[in-house]
Design a protein around this motif. Structure first.
Motif, PDB file in Angstrom:
ATOM      1  N   ASN A 201       0.500 -24.571   5.111  1.00  0.00           N
ATOM      2  CA  ASN A 201       1.335 -25.621   4.530  1.00  0.00           C
ATOM      3  C   ASN A 201       0.568 -26.899   4.208  1.00  0.00           C
ATOM      4  N   GLY A 208       3.846 -30.388  -1.245  1.00  0.00           N
ATOM      5  CA  GLY A 208       5.306 -30.382  -1.218  1.00  0.00           C
ATOM      6  C   GLY A 208       5.843 -30.250   0.194  1.00  0.00           C
ATOM      7  N   GLU A 209       6.797 -31.092   0.539  1.00  0.00           N
ATOM      8  CA  GLU A 209       7.349 -31.077   1.893  1.00  0.00           C
ATOM      9  C   GLU A 209       8.096 -29.789   2.202  1.00  0.00           C
ATOM     10  N   ARG A 210       8.615 -29.123   1.192  1.00  0.00           N
ATOM     11  CA  ARG A 210       9.381 -27.893   1.404  1.00  0.00           C
ATOM     12  C   ARG A 210       8.578 -26.635   1.076  1.00  0.00           C
ATOM     13  N   ASN A 211       7.315 -26.798   0.805  1.00  0.00           N
ATOM     14  CA  ASN A 211       6.473 -25.651   0.473  1.00  0.00           C
ATOM     15  C   ASN A 211       5.648 -25.260   1.703  1.00  0.00           C
ATOM     16  N   PRO A 212       5.965 -24.126   2.349  1.00  0.00           N
ATOM     17  CA  PRO A 212       5.212 -23.719   3.536  1.00  0.00           C
ATOM     18  C   PRO A 212       3.838 -23.146   3.205  1.00  0.00           C
ATOM     19  N   ASN A 214       1.486 -24.552   0.692  1.00  0.00           N
ATOM     20  CA  ASN A 214       0.837 -25.456  -0.258  1.00  0.00           C
ATOM     21  C   ASN A 214      -0.592 -25.032  -0.569  1.00  0.00           C
TER      22      ASN A 214
END
Length: 302
Positions: A201, A208-212, A214
């Motif tokens: 991540n 991205g905060e919601r992308n595990p 990245n």
């Protein structure tokens, strides 16, 4: 090194037998050694998996992808601990130099644009358009602040489709095929990132905060043209048929050039990520980086 990609559809149960994946359908039964398996892609929503099998798949660092009704990957199973030196590796990753990350991202985007230009040459796109990509490749700056990547993408895809084409158009079967291929490739990269002890991540450019995953979103860029080349040269006639999905999955066995040698995509992912670790460990020694090249790429002999 594991290499087999197992695609599951119309199966009753997957379970563990000794160190083998046991596949059952009616009275039929098949066993595959876990040590051979790189990834397991499950498209059958009624298939049963035993908990014991899931644990062993994780222990063997086998990528497991679960697909939805539209056949696109919906979830994946990755191990909690994939590397003996995971804690040390994670601490090192969190301290990667900003300057070294910037250089890495610049090289990734330059390589992506170069690989796109090779795909265009394979399809005999007019040289003037290919040259525009070569020029953009040399213009990639720190963090690609002038977005040469997006400019190249517009020229690239418009060279194959009409001016109305948009990558976000879900009604186009070409986009469905690209998205499926990218998703499998992205998951394969994520699996290897975890196996190397890195935090998936924590990305270089993607944050991205919601992308595990990245970091996988960073590293997929120079490999996307492998999927592009197949879809552009063998476009789907219908929406993601089983036969076409299997061919997209098998692109993990396509070959690219990396480190001066032809390697499968699976092996290239491993080499790319290992070189990235070496690059940061050596405080940004660019000679240690190995990026996949579309030069001499083979996508059809699968």
């Amino acid at each position: 090194m594991s290499w087999r990609v197992v695609h599951v559809t119309n199966i009753d149960q997957l379970s563990l037998h000794l160190d083998n994946l046991q596949v059952k359908r009616g009275d039929e039964e098949l066993k595959i050694p876990l040590s051979d398996i790189f990834s397991l892609i499950i498209e059958d929503l009624t298939c049963k998996l035993t908990s014991r099998l899931i644990v062993e798949l994780s222990k063997h660092n086998i990528l497991v992808i679960l697909c939805g009704q539209d056949h696109l990957p919906e979830a994946q199973i990755i191990p909690v601990s994939g590397h003996f030196g995971q804690h040390k590796r994670m601490l090192q990753q969190l301290n990667w130099s900003e300057d070294n990350q910037q250089v890495l991202w610049q090289k990734i985007i330059r390589q992506k644009i170069y690989n796109q230009s090779r795909v265009m040459e394979r399809s005999h796109i007019e040289q003037a358009r290919v040259n525009r990509l070569f020029n953009l490749m040399t213009e990639v700056e720190d963090w690609d602040i002038h977005n040469a990547e997006a400019q190249a993408a517009k020229i690239y895809f418009n060279s194959f489709f009409d001016e109305t084409y948009h990558r976000g158009d879900r009604d186009r079967i070409e986009n469905a095929a690209l998205n499926y291929g990218y998703a499998v490739l992205h998951a394969a990269i994520g699996r290897t990132i975890v196996a190397k002890g890195l935090l998936p991540n924590v990305g270089v450019f993607h944050r991205g905060e919601r992308n595990p995953f990245n970091l996988a979103s960073d590293l997929i860029e120079p490999l996307r043209p492998v999927i592009d080349a197949y879809v552009l040269e063998s476009p789907p006639e219908d929406y993601l048929t089983k036969e076409y999905r299997v061919k997209l999955i098998n692109l993990l066995h396509a070959t690219v050039l990396i480190g001066g040698k032809k390697q499968t995509v699976i092996r290239a992912i491993d080499m790319f990520i290992s070189s990235l670790i070496n690059y940061f460990d050596a405080n940004g020694d660019e000679n240690l980086l190995k990026l996949p090249s579309a030069e001499k790429m083979v996508v059809h002999e699968l």
